[in-house]
Design a protein around this motif. Structure first.
Motif, PDB file in Angstrom:
ATOM      1  N   HIS A 256      -0.882  -9.330  15.064  1.00 36.76           N
ATOM      2  CA  HIS A 256       0.143  -9.095  14.049  1.00 36.76           C
ATOM      3  C   HIS A 256       1.289  -8.232  14.558  1.00 36.76           C
ATOM      4  O   HIS A 256       2.446  -8.527  14.298  1.00 36.76           O
ATOM      5  N   LEU A 257       1.012  -7.147  15.258  1.00 38.17           N
ATOM      6  CA  LEU A 257       1.993  -6.227  15.839  1.00 38.17           C
ATOM      7  C   LEU A 257       2.736  -5.349  14.838  1.00 38.17           C
ATOM      8  O   LEU A 257       3.591  -4.575  15.230  1.00 38.17           O
ATOM      9  N   ASN A 258       2.468  -5.503  13.555  1.00 34.60           N
ATOM     10  CA  ASN A 258       3.199  -4.696  12.583  1.00 34.60           C
ATOM     11  C   ASN A 258       2.330  -4.356  11.376  1.00 34.60           C
ATOM     12  O   ASN A 258       2.746  -4.527  10.239  1.00 34.60           O
ATOM     13  N   ILE A 259       1.140  -3.855  11.621  1.00 31.60           N
ATOM     14  CA  ILE A 259       0.269  -3.447  10.530  1.00 31.60           C
ATOM     15  C   ILE A 259       0.632  -2.023  10.145  1.00 31.60           C
ATOM     16  O   ILE A 259       0.545  -1.106  10.953  1.00 31.60           O
ATOM     17  N   ASN A 260       1.080  -1.854   8.932  1.00 37.92           N
ATOM     18  CA  ASN A 260       1.394  -0.526   8.419  1.00 37.92           C
ATOM     19  C   ASN A 260       1.304  -0.559   6.900  1.00 37.92           C
ATOM     20  O   ASN A 260       1.046  -1.604   6.308  1.00 37.92           O
ATOM     21  N   ASN A 261       1.518   0.578   6.272  1.00 33.76           N
ATOM     22  CA  ASN A 261       1.337   0.642   4.825  1.00 33.76           C
ATOM     23  C   ASN A 261       2.361  -0.182   4.050  1.00 33.76           C
ATOM     24  O   ASN A 261       2.169  -0.453   2.865  1.00 33.76           O
ATOM     25  N   SER A 262       3.425  -0.617   4.684  1.00 33.71           N
ATOM     26  CA  SER A 262       4.407  -1.487   4.026  1.00 33.71           C
ATOM     27  C   SER A 262       4.031  -2.959   4.133  1.00 33.71           C
ATOM     28  O   SER A 262       4.468  -3.768   3.309  1.00 33.71           O
TER      29      SER A 262
ATOM     30  N   LEU B 149       0.834  -1.198   0.000  1.00 30.31           N
ATOM     31  CA  LEU B 149       0.000   0.000   0.000  1.00 30.31           C
ATOM     32  C   LEU B 149       0.872   1.252   0.000  1.00 30.31           C
ATOM     33  O   LEU B 149       0.533   2.248  -0.637  1.00 30.31           O
ATOM     34  N   LYS B 150       2.001   1.196   0.660  1.00 32.91           N
ATOM     35  CA  LYS B 150       2.913   2.343   0.744  1.00 32.91           C
ATOM     36  C   LYS B 150       3.282   2.870  -0.644  1.00 32.91           C
ATOM     37  O   LYS B 150       3.394   4.072  -0.849  1.00 32.91           O
ATOM     38  N   GLU B 151       3.432   1.958  -1.595  1.00 37.56           N
ATOM     39  CA  GLU B 151       3.826   2.333  -2.951  1.00 37.56           C
ATOM     40  C   GLU B 151       2.714   3.060  -3.708  1.00 37.56           C
ATOM     41  O   GLU B 151       2.971   3.653  -4.752  1.00 37.56           O
ATOM     42  N   HIS B 152       1.483   3.026  -3.195  1.00 38.82           N
ATOM     43  CA  HIS B 152       0.335   3.573  -3.924  1.00 38.82           C
ATOM     44  C   HIS B 152      -0.377   4.721  -3.211  1.00 38.82           C
ATOM     45  O   HIS B 152      -1.310   5.292  -3.768  1.00 38.82           O
TER      46      HIS B 152
ATOM     47  N   VAL C   4     -11.617  -1.754   3.996  1.00 39.61           N
ATOM     48  CA  VAL C   4     -12.574  -2.813   4.346  1.00 39.61           C
ATOM     49  C   VAL C   4     -11.879  -4.178   4.293  1.00 39.61           C
ATOM     50  O   VAL C   4     -12.076  -5.018   5.178  1.00 39.61           O
ATOM     51  N   SER C   5     -11.052  -4.401   3.286  1.00 35.95           N
ATOM     52  CA  SER C   5     -10.338  -5.679   3.157  1.00 35.95           C
ATOM     53  C   SER C   5      -9.376  -5.893   4.325  1.00 35.95           C
ATOM     54  O   SER C   5      -9.285  -7.002   4.867  1.00 35.95           O
ATOM     55  N   VAL C   6      -8.669  -4.843   4.713  1.00 35.01           N
ATOM     56  CA  VAL C   6      -7.751  -4.942   5.862  1.00 35.01           C
ATOM     57  C   VAL C   6      -8.549  -5.228   7.130  1.00 35.01           C
ATOM     58  O   VAL C   6      -8.162  -6.084   7.938  1.00 35.01           O
TER      59      VAL C   6
END
Length: 159
Positions: free
Chosen positions: A148-154, A109-112, A127-129
């Motif tokens: 998860h502990l690491n949800i981010n745009n990457s 997602l970070k790339e977009h 919604v998907s996330v």
């Protein structure tokens, strides 16, 4: 450990196949670095089909070892959801521990995020996330919950 290995034997992928898929772990195929170590893209001949894969290659310098590797295999092989990458298999051979998953063709997602054409698609991504997180945290069919502990745009991958 033998019981664990035999339980997942159907997911075993030979090292020679992973080496071929990643062009011998060529640096041009590195698409990132995770908590396990370098992450490679590749093309794997699997069940008669050539598929795009991601190979997460365990680097013990990151503090991960056999226990973490087998925990990851156990958990990932159990998770089945349309909004999560699928586990294809793993390699545990000649000192290599590699997890093989499906490749998210459109990257992270970070790339977009700065793409002005990503208007209503942002809502669909959100919604998907949310659905994926709900499945990880609340699905009662499993005897455990995943945090998860690491949800981010990457770490949000798009296909």
């Amino acid at each position: 450990m033998t019981t664990t290995i035999s339980k997942f034997a159907h997911l075993q992928i030979p090292l020679k196949d992973v080496v071929l898929a990643t062009d011998n772990f060529h640096h041009d195929n590195i698409i990132g670095r995770g908590g396990f170590g370098p992450i490679y893209k590749g093309l794997l001949l699997h069940s008669g089909n050539l598929i795009k894969i991601v190979a997460l290659r365990l680097d013990r310098k990151h503090g991960q070892g056999d226990v973490e590797f087998w925990n990851e295999i156990s958990m990932l092989s159990d998770l089945k959801h349309t909004n999560l990458v699928s586990t294809i298999g793993f390699c545990d051979e000649k000192g290599e521990n590699i997890i093989i998953t499906t490749y998210a063709a459109k990257g992270s997602l970070k790339e977009h995020l700065n793409n002005p054409n990503l208007t209503w698609i942002r809502l669909k991504i959100c919604v998907s996330v949310a659905r994926a997180l709900s499945y990880l945290h609340y699905d009662e069919r499993r005897g455990y919950r995943v945090i998860h502990l690491n949800i981010n745009n990457s770490t949000i991958l798009l296909d």
